[in-house]
Design a protein around this motif. Sequence first.
Motif, PDB file in Angstrom:
ATOM      1  N   THR A   1       0.882  -1.411  -0.015  1.00  0.00           N
ATOM      2  CA  THR A   1      -0.028  -0.193  -0.147  1.00  0.00           C
ATOM      3  C   THR A   1       0.934   1.154   0.125  1.00  0.00           C
ATOM      4  OG1 THR A   1      -0.136  -0.168   2.430  1.00  0.00           O
ATOM      5  CG2 THR A   1      -1.843  -0.985   1.181  1.00  0.00           C
ATOM      6  N   ASP A   2       2.218   1.019   0.169  1.00  0.00           N
ATOM      7  CA  ASP A   2       2.988   2.171   0.110  1.00  0.00           C
ATOM      8  C   ASP A   2       4.113   1.902  -0.748  1.00  0.00           C
ATOM      9  OD1 ASP A   2       4.076   4.741   1.074  1.00  0.00           O
ATOM     10  OD2 ASP A   2       5.441   3.959   2.382  1.00  0.00           O
ATOM     11  N   PRO A   3       3.830   1.872  -2.088  1.00  0.00           N
ATOM     12  CA  PRO A   3       4.825   1.526  -3.096  1.00  0.00           C
ATOM     13  C   PRO A   3       5.833   2.896  -3.409  1.00  0.00           C
ATOM     14  CG  PRO A   3       2.972   2.062  -4.263  1.00  0.00           C
ATOM     15  CD  PRO A   3       2.616   2.081  -2.806  1.00  0.00           C
ATOM     16  N   ILE A   4       5.500   4.154  -3.062  1.00  0.00           N
ATOM     17  CA  ILE A   4       6.505   5.163  -3.350  1.00  0.00           C
ATOM     18  C   ILE A   4       6.785   5.742  -1.996  1.00  0.00           C
ATOM     19  CG2 ILE A   4       5.480   5.617  -5.594  1.00  0.00           C
ATOM     20  CD1 ILE A   4       3.884   7.553  -4.525  1.00  0.00           C
ATOM     21  N   SER A   5       6.788   5.129  -0.906  1.00  0.00           N
ATOM     22  CA  SER A   5       7.464   5.440   0.439  1.00  0.00           C
ATOM     23  C   SER A   5       6.801   6.896   0.960  1.00  0.00           C
ATOM     24  CB  SER A   5       9.019   5.643   0.198  1.00  0.00           C
ATOM     25  OG  SER A   5       9.526   4.530  -0.254  1.00  0.00           O
ATOM     26  N   GLU A   6       5.522   6.664   0.797  1.00  0.00           N
ATOM     27  CA  GLU A   6       4.748   8.241   1.562  1.00  0.00           C
ATOM     28  C   GLU A   6       4.903   7.968   2.885  1.00  0.00           C
ATOM     29  OE1 GLU A   6       1.239  10.018  -1.133  1.00  0.00           O
ATOM     30  OE2 GLU A   6       1.308   7.792  -1.442  1.00  0.00           O
ATOM     31  N   LEU A   7       4.914   6.623   3.437  1.00  0.00           N
ATOM     32  CA  LEU A   7       4.962   6.551   5.080  1.00  0.00           C
ATOM     33  C   LEU A   7       6.139   6.292   5.517  1.00  0.00           C
ATOM     34  CD1 LEU A   7       1.581   3.864   4.963  1.00  0.00           C
ATOM     35  CD2 LEU A   7       1.704   6.464   5.343  1.00  0.00           C
ATOM     36  N   TRP A   8       6.987   7.080   4.982  1.00  0.00           N
ATOM     37  CA  TRP A   8       8.507   7.055   5.342  1.00  0.00           C
ATOM     38  C   TRP A   8       8.693   7.322   6.766  1.00  0.00           C
ATOM     39  CZ3 TRP A   8      10.978  11.434   6.963  1.00  0.00           C
ATOM     40  CH2 TRP A   8      10.264  12.490   6.596  1.00  0.00           C
ATOM     41  N   ARG A   9       7.842   8.053   7.409  1.00  0.00           N
ATOM     42  CA  ARG A   9       7.968   8.351   8.860  1.00  0.00           C
ATOM     43  C   ARG A   9       7.638   7.516   9.875  1.00  0.00           C
ATOM     44  NH1 ARG A   9       5.555  14.642   9.304  1.00  0.00           N
ATOM     45  NH2 ARG A   9       7.034  14.443  11.240  1.00  0.00           N
ATOM     46  N   ILE A  10       6.888   6.452   9.298  1.00  0.00           N
ATOM     47  CA  ILE A  10       6.793   5.481  10.431  1.00  0.00           C
ATOM     48  C   ILE A  10       7.231   4.228   9.828  1.00  0.00           C
ATOM     49  CG2 ILE A  10       4.435   6.282  11.076  1.00  0.00           C
ATOM     50  CD1 ILE A  10       3.066   4.197   9.422  1.00  0.00           C
ATOM     51  N   TYR A  11       8.232   4.174   8.669  1.00  0.00           N
ATOM     52  CA  TYR A  11       8.733   2.987   8.347  1.00  0.00           C
ATOM     53  C   TYR A  11       9.704   2.268   9.336  1.00  0.00           C
ATOM     54  CZ  TYR A  11      12.187   0.159   5.841  1.00  0.00           C
ATOM     55  OH  TYR A  11      13.008  -0.729   5.541  1.00  0.00           O
ATOM     56  N   TRP A  12      10.246   2.891  10.434  1.00  0.00           N
ATOM     57  CA  TRP A  12      11.024   2.351  11.430  1.00  0.00           C
ATOM     58  C   TRP A  12      10.449   1.524  12.122  1.00  0.00           C
ATOM     59  CZ3 TRP A  12      10.043   2.975  16.652  1.00  0.00           C
ATOM     60  CH2 TRP A  12       9.355   3.436  16.998  1.00  0.00           C
ATOM     61  N   ILE A  13       9.149   1.290  12.400  1.00  0.00           N
ATOM     62  CA  ILE A  13       8.550   0.353  13.303  1.00  0.00           C
ATOM     63  C   ILE A  13       8.649  -1.067  12.729  1.00  0.00           C
ATOM     64  CG2 ILE A  13       6.751   1.990  14.105  1.00  0.00           C
ATOM     65  CD1 ILE A  13       4.721   0.607  12.353  1.00  0.00           C
ATOM     66  N   ILE A  14       8.958  -1.335  11.382  1.00  0.00           N
ATOM     67  CA  ILE A  14       9.115  -2.587  10.727  1.00  0.00           C
ATOM     68  C   ILE A  14      10.246  -3.142  11.279  1.00  0.00           C
ATOM     69  CG2 ILE A  14       9.403  -3.560   8.637  1.00  0.00           C
ATOM     70  CD1 ILE A  14       6.798  -2.607   8.912  1.00  0.00           C
ATOM     71  N   PRO A  15      11.471  -2.683  11.163  1.00  0.00           N
ATOM     72  CA  PRO A  15      12.578  -3.312  11.794  1.00  0.00           C
ATOM     73  C   PRO A  15      12.550  -3.220  13.247  1.00  0.00           C
ATOM     74  CG  PRO A  15      13.358  -1.224  10.872  1.00  0.00           C
ATOM     75  CD  PRO A  15      11.835  -1.232  10.576  1.00  0.00           C
ATOM     76  N   ALA A  16      12.205  -2.132  14.049  1.00  0.00           N
ATOM     77  CA  ALA A  16      11.977  -2.174  15.311  1.00  0.00           C
ATOM     78  C   ALA A  16      11.277  -3.338  15.986  1.00  0.00           C
ATOM     79  CB  ALA A  16      11.678  -0.848  15.823  1.00  0.00           C
ATOM     80  N   PHE A  17      10.258  -3.711  15.388  1.00  0.00           N
ATOM     81  CA  PHE A  17       9.251  -4.724  15.736  1.00  0.00           C
ATOM     82  C   PHE A  17      10.283  -6.086  15.957  1.00  0.00           C
ATOM     83  CE2 PHE A  17       6.716  -8.532  15.153  1.00  0.00           C
ATOM     84  CZ  PHE A  17       5.905  -8.565  16.248  1.00  0.00           C
ATOM     85  N   TRP A  18      10.975  -6.348  14.975  1.00  0.00           N
ATOM     86  CA  TRP A  18      11.720  -7.429  14.658  1.00  0.00           C
ATOM     87  C   TRP A  18      12.785  -7.592  15.953  1.00  0.00           C
ATOM     88  CZ3 TRP A  18       9.371 -11.126  12.830  1.00  0.00           C
ATOM     89  CH2 TRP A  18       8.715 -11.114  11.578  1.00  0.00           C
ATOM     90  N   SER A  19      13.419  -6.562  16.280  1.00  0.00           N
ATOM     91  CA  SER A  19      14.543  -6.291  17.251  1.00  0.00           C
ATOM     92  C   SER A  19      13.890  -6.585  18.934  1.00  0.00           C
ATOM     93  CB  SER A  19      15.267  -4.882  17.241  1.00  0.00           C
ATOM     94  OG  SER A  19      15.901  -4.816  16.039  1.00  0.00           O
ATOM     95  N   LEU A  20      12.574  -6.120  18.846  1.00  0.00           N
ATOM     96  CA  LEU A  20      11.752  -5.949  20.060  1.00  0.00           C
ATOM     97  C   LEU A  20      11.351  -7.402  20.404  1.00  0.00           C
ATOM     98  CD1 LEU A  20      10.962  -4.300  22.593  1.00  0.00           C
ATOM     99  CD2 LEU A  20       8.994  -3.886  21.329  1.00  0.00           C
ATOM    100  N   LEU A  21      10.829  -8.038  19.316  1.00  0.00           N
ATOM    101  CA  LEU A  21      10.400  -9.515  19.308  1.00  0.00           C
ATOM    102  C   LEU A  21      11.523 -10.335  19.882  1.00  0.00           C
ATOM    103  CD1 LEU A  21       7.798 -11.336  18.792  1.00  0.00           C
ATOM    104  CD2 LEU A  21       8.783 -11.737  16.682  1.00  0.00           C
ATOM    105  N   ALA A  22      12.558 -10.100  19.288  1.00  0.00           N
ATOM    106  CA  ALA A  22      13.930 -11.121  19.820  1.00  0.00           C
ATOM    107  C   ALA A  22      14.295 -10.857  21.219  1.00  0.00           C
ATOM    108  CB  ALA A  22      15.046 -10.764  18.566  1.00  0.00           C
ATOM    109  N   PHE A  23      14.328  -9.418  21.677  1.00  0.00           N
ATOM    110  CA  PHE A  23      14.612  -9.312  22.889  1.00  0.00           C
ATOM    111  C   PHE A  23      13.757 -10.044  23.970  1.00  0.00           C
ATOM    112  CE2 PHE A  23      14.017  -6.605  26.793  1.00  0.00           C
ATOM    113  CZ  PHE A  23      15.130  -6.311  27.257  1.00  0.00           C
ATOM    114  N   SER A  24      12.423  -9.740  23.404  1.00  0.00           N
ATOM    115  CA  SER A  24      11.281 -10.399  24.629  1.00  0.00           C
ATOM    116  C   SER A  24      11.408 -11.882  24.642  1.00  0.00           C
ATOM    117  CB  SER A  24       9.746 -10.156  23.998  1.00  0.00           C
ATOM    118  OG  SER A  24       9.613  -8.546  23.733  1.00  0.00           O
ATOM    119  N   LEU A  25      11.783 -12.677  23.313  1.00  0.00           N
ATOM    120  CA  LEU A  25      11.925 -13.889  23.522  1.00  0.00           C
ATOM    121  C   LEU A  25      13.323 -14.332  24.309  1.00  0.00           C
ATOM    122  CD1 LEU A  25      11.188 -16.635  22.745  1.00  0.00           C
ATOM    123  CD2 LEU A  25      12.380 -16.611  20.434  1.00  0.00           C
ATOM    124  N   LEU A  26      14.063 -13.415  24.146  1.00  0.00           N
ATOM    125  CA  LEU A  26      15.471 -13.887  25.203  1.00  0.00           C
ATOM    126  C   LEU A  26      15.304 -13.627  26.574  1.00  0.00           C
ATOM    127  CD1 LEU A  26      18.472 -14.296  25.341  1.00  0.00           C
ATOM    128  CD2 LEU A  26      18.872 -11.838  24.924  1.00  0.00           C
TER     129      LEU A  26
END
Length: 542
Positions: free
Chosen positions: A440-465
């Motif tokens: 739904t964002d092929p031209i990166s209009e939602l660039w300001r919230i893009y950081w939550i994509i990689p942040a979620f994986w880091s937070l999930l890995a930390f929670s499992l640890l």
Amino acid sequence: MREGFRLYNGEVVLGLMLGLLYLFDYSIVPIGASIHEYRNEFFTPQLNAFLFHGGSEGLFASKHHEDHNNQSSITSSGNKPLEGKSFIRFESVTFKRTQESAKIQNEMQSKTGLIEAIIFEVKDTEKIGGNYLKTNSNILCCTPTLASQGSCTVGEVIIQKDETTPEFPKRIQTFFAGTSQETKMPPQSVEINKTGMYYLYFMYCDPELKGTTVSGRTVWRNPEGYLPGKMVNLMTFYGFMSLLYLVLGLGWFLRFVQFWKDIMQLHYHISAVIALGMCEMALWYFDYSNLGSTGSRPFGITVWAVSVSAVKKTLSRLLLLVVAMGYGVVRPTLGGVTSKVMVIGVVYFVATEALELVENLGNINDFNGKSKLYLVLPVAFLDTWFILWIFSSLSNTLEKLQMRRSIAKLDVYRKFTNALALFVLLSIAWIGYELYFNATDPISELWRIYWIIPAFWSLLAFSLLVVICILWAPSRNPTRYAYAGDTGEEYDEEAISLTSGVKVDGGEVGMNMMMERKEKKGLGSTDHLIGLTEDVAEDKRE
């Protein structure tokens, strides 16, 4: 147990990983991020124009700017940009056409070829080309027919100006003179006074310029520094995660010291993952911080951050796998599968390292997943393999514990299985959201919230640890989840652990007989005998 699986002790796997790290360290050229380098890049045909993508980044508006009566926000290189300004600066941008194209020109003419730099916000895409004319959406350059209508100028890119924002889309023209093969753009900066995702394209409409190349660089800057807008919040997140890992590490260290006599091999593996996670987050934070202040990514820090991240991801998955296999719980070693675990660990490290290097070494551009598809697929396949192997091993371990009636261990593993299943479900749901986000964002209009994509994986890995740290935390009597020996005595051992301070059937004689059998078989570790002796002493006092 000391003779068992030594994957995390590092002699073989870590040696290979460090070797690959040094290989990458000496084989990759220096990198830039907000500094976009062009090295004799070719233009590609698109519709009725030729274009080259010069870069795209999320930029915040300058903190202080003047309207200048709606004049162009272009400044010469002699005017040093003030702090708090957001801009795109052209430095040493040179265009070179072919000899054939230059020879056919008139030497006396001052303008024999036009190349335009077009800067526009992603929301203004429809203002470029024939879309807004509602006549032909398949053109970018003005045609004689449109020129006769007064809509545009022949040989130029069609751009619609908006009265509310007359400065953008921005057009910067550079002409070839006479029969010269090269022409340079004057050094200049374009100030950004509106927050958005900005694209830069170099374009020309004259077919005679086919084969023209561009070299030089452009510098993109935000008010607070050179860090691209989509990475600003991510840097803050990495700083926050560094603190979380530090808190977890301190808590684990205190527990480790408190029960150091009862430490198992598995506790050292968990400690290694915590330390790597702390280093990973700190390195990414300093990498982004340096990028924000200089505009270039520090090569050494970036490569180390990528490599530590790859090592940490690999060891985290291997930790889950060996725990699921019951290493140190139902089996003292991994036996014949040791080599298989080592191989998949090395392969996963190489695949992850390659993907992370491609993603982080180079310019920060718009999100182009197609170019990384061949590197993403192996990592995705290996992650799926890990998940299937982990749950298959968990099923076998639970079955063994049920047969041996190991109550305490079974309880720990059931909690671990439930937690892991929950994390897998969350991962699947997030992958679905990520696919939806990108679709739904092929031209990166939602660039300001893009950081939550990689942040979620880091937070999930930390929670499992954290879950693993809680379930396998060092304790006074580790026999609840440590390997103790054959099935014949393991049920009695579990009963002792669960009924600490309570006399079990058989009394003191039965306890002594069980200890003698343990000693004869030589299967119990010193830690377990210490735990049993403490229980016997308590029974004697009673």
